[in-house]
Design a protein around this motif. Structure first.
Motif, PDB file in Angstrom:
ATOM      1  N   PHE A 208       0.807  -1.218   0.000  1.00 24.74           N
ATOM      2  CA  PHE A 208       0.000   0.000   0.000  1.00 24.74           C
ATOM      3  C   PHE A 208       0.842   1.271   0.000  1.00 24.74           C
ATOM      4  O   PHE A 208       0.309   2.368   0.051  1.00 24.74           O
ATOM      5  CB  PHE A 208      -0.940  -0.008   1.214  1.00 24.74           C
ATOM      6  CG  PHE A 208      -1.798  -1.235   1.272  1.00 24.74           C
ATOM      7  CD1 PHE A 208      -2.968  -1.307   0.537  1.00 24.74           C
ATOM      8  CD2 PHE A 208      -1.417  -2.336   2.017  1.00 24.74           C
ATOM      9  CE1 PHE A 208      -3.757  -2.447   0.554  1.00 24.74           C
ATOM     10  CE2 PHE A 208      -2.195  -3.480   2.051  1.00 24.74           C
ATOM     11  CZ  PHE A 208      -3.368  -3.543   1.314  1.00 24.74           C
ATOM     12  N   VAL A 209       2.159   1.108  -0.054  1.00 21.32           N
ATOM     13  CA  VAL A 209       3.061   2.256  -0.077  1.00 21.32           C
ATOM     14  C   VAL A 209       3.683   2.355  -1.470  1.00 21.32           C
ATOM     15  O   VAL A 209       4.011   1.343  -2.085  1.00 21.32           O
ATOM     16  CB  VAL A 209       4.139   2.123   1.019  1.00 21.32           C
ATOM     17  CG1 VAL A 209       5.008   0.902   0.809  1.00 21.32           C
ATOM     18  CG2 VAL A 209       5.002   3.372   1.097  1.00 21.32           C
ATOM     19  N   HIS A 210       3.813   3.592  -1.985  1.00 20.94           N
ATOM     20  CA  HIS A 210       4.243   3.771  -3.369  1.00 20.94           C
ATOM     21  C   HIS A 210       5.559   4.535  -3.497  1.00 20.94           C
ATOM     22  O   HIS A 210       6.042   4.772  -4.595  1.00 20.94           O
ATOM     23  CB  HIS A 210       3.133   4.470  -4.156  1.00 20.94           C
ATOM     24  CG  HIS A 210       1.811   3.783  -4.002  1.00 20.94           C
ATOM     25  ND1 HIS A 210       1.594   2.481  -4.407  1.00 20.94           N
ATOM     26  CD2 HIS A 210       0.652   4.203  -3.444  1.00 20.94           C
ATOM     27  CE1 HIS A 210       0.357   2.130  -4.128  1.00 20.94           C
ATOM     28  NE2 HIS A 210      -0.240   3.156  -3.546  1.00 20.94           N
ATOM     29  N   LYS A 211       6.130   4.896  -2.381  1.00 25.41           N
ATOM     30  CA  LYS A 211       7.467   5.477  -2.358  1.00 25.41           C
ATOM     31  C   LYS A 211       8.049   5.185  -0.980  1.00 25.41           C
ATOM     32  O   LYS A 211       7.296   4.942  -0.019  1.00 25.41           O
ATOM     33  CB  LYS A 211       7.427   6.984  -2.620  1.00 25.41           C
ATOM     34  CG  LYS A 211       6.658   7.781  -1.577  1.00 25.41           C
ATOM     35  CD  LYS A 211       6.678   9.267  -1.901  1.00 25.41           C
ATOM     36  CE  LYS A 211       5.910  10.052  -0.833  1.00 25.41           C
ATOM     37  NZ  LYS A 211       5.930  11.504  -1.126  1.00 25.41           N
ATOM     38  N   PRO A 212       9.385   5.151  -0.849  1.00 22.00           N
ATOM     39  CA  PRO A 212       9.955   4.904   0.476  1.00 22.00           C
ATOM     40  C   PRO A 212       9.370   5.874   1.496  1.00 22.00           C
ATOM     41  O   PRO A 212       9.359   7.093   1.284  1.00 22.00           O
ATOM     42  CB  PRO A 212      11.450   5.135   0.258  1.00 22.00           C
ATOM     43  CG  PRO A 212      11.668   4.844  -1.189  1.00 22.00           C
ATOM     44  CD  PRO A 212      10.424   5.325  -1.885  1.00 22.00           C
TER      45      PRO A 212
END
Length: 347
Positions: A208-212
């Protein structure tokens, strides 16, 4: 120093391998070796108090929160110890002493009993019902490793994850996300999830995360003093290289969400398309460590404190975005107020 969660775990694993070479009791365990203790009740008490005094990680925080004074605890319980007391009586007194820490990660283990502190959820409404869960899942739900899931009748995906001790593979998650592709949003229900493997929590959150994303901080004990800690090390959640979810998500919580499940909620609360619904979580923000007492009993306790992205401790739980309880009226109608609130948010 900036470390991803994956890198941090690699470093910790290498350190534990070195520890295992000098500690025959194994990884994440220790032994009382600073001074000689016999296995009498008095020496067992002294050893336990000292282990906690030197290695427990939340003394300063809990002194601030409710006035915990470990020296006063010593005086309170020392007078109850005598060398002619039975093992059962000793276990009772030591268990009560450990209860002063108010920590669900603190346990005393014997061959006949297991001391635990469960007031972090026992003194609160459950806000969860197996009966209602069966109504929503029905009999045609799918199972992928530890996940039970189905598409609800309003085209919203629903996942129930009971325990992070139940492993999930990347292939499982790919299939689940693919199944929910037509859905308008997704509900992840982790109520009554008492924790388990932190790697499973991280693996699920990475979808569900799209960047660090900075999701928290961690410290390590560096000495025997109550305030002897390393500097805060950043915890970063990296996006999964597999299929990821881009639509709204609601995570459902109650007081029985603890340990690794508490960390999962902490991760998800940092993400822009995620809303936390339900009751405050139970907490459990310390990584546990195990040690052995002179009489052979085992003690487990929190040794490494963890914090959210704002450097706040989550030891006593995480507040949801929307605090919702299951009402008696909804229960009588066969409705879960928390699930229904999440469905309305997504719709």
């Amino acid at each position: 120093m900036v470390l991803s969660i994956k890198t941090m775990k690699t470093v910790i694993s290498k350190l534990l391998m070195l520890i295992a070479l000098v500690l025959p009791t194994g990884i994440l365990t220790g032994c009382v070796d600073e001074e000689e203790y016999s296995n009498t009740p008095k020496d067992t008490f002294e050893a336990l108090w000292k282990i906690i005094d030197e290695r427990y990680c939340f003394f300063d925080y809990k002194k601030q929160e409710y006035g915990l004074d470990w020296n006063k605890v010593y005086n309170k319980y020392n007078v109850r110890i005598s060398n002619d007391m039975s093992n059962e009586h000793l276990f009772e007194v030591l268990s009560e002493m450990l209860g002063e820490l108010r920590d669900g990660h603190v346990n005393l283990s014997t061959s006949y009993d297991f001391a635990r502190y469960w007031k972090w959820h026992e003194n609160y409404p459950s806000n969860f019902s197996d009966t209602l869960l069966r109504r929503y899942l029905g009999t045609d739900y799918r199972i992928a490793a530890g996940l039970k899931y189905k598409i609800l009748d309003d085209n919203i995906g629903y996942i129930y994850y009971e325990s992070f001790t139940d492993g999930i593979g990347e292939g499982n998650l790919d299939e689940v996300i693919y199944h929910f592709m037509p859905c308008r949003g997704l509900i992840i229900d982790v109520r009554n999830n008492g924790g388990g493997m932190l790697t499973n929590a991280e693996k699920l959150a990475a979808r569900f995360v799209h960047k660090p994303t900075l999701v928290g901080y961690m410290q390590h004990k560096t000495g025997k003093g109550h305030s002897d800690f390393s500097t805060m090390e950043e915890q970063w959640l990296e996006p999964s290289s597999n299929m990821r979810w881009h639509k709204p998500v609601c995570v459902l919580t109650n007081r029985s969400v603890y340990s690794a499940a508490n960390e999962f909620v902490m991760y998800m609360k940092q993400l822009p398309d995620v809303t936390i619904v339900g009751d405050k979580t139970g907490g459990g923000a310390g990584m546990p460590y195990s040690d052995m007492l002179p009489n052979g009993w085992a003690v487990r306790f929190s040794a490494c404190p963890m914090y959210d992205a704002q450097k706040n401790s989550t030891e006593f739980g995480i507040e949801p975005h929307h605090n919702v309880s299951i009402s008696d009226a909804d229960f009588a109608r066969g409705e879960d107020s928390i699930i229904e609130f999440a469905r309305k948010l997504i719709r």
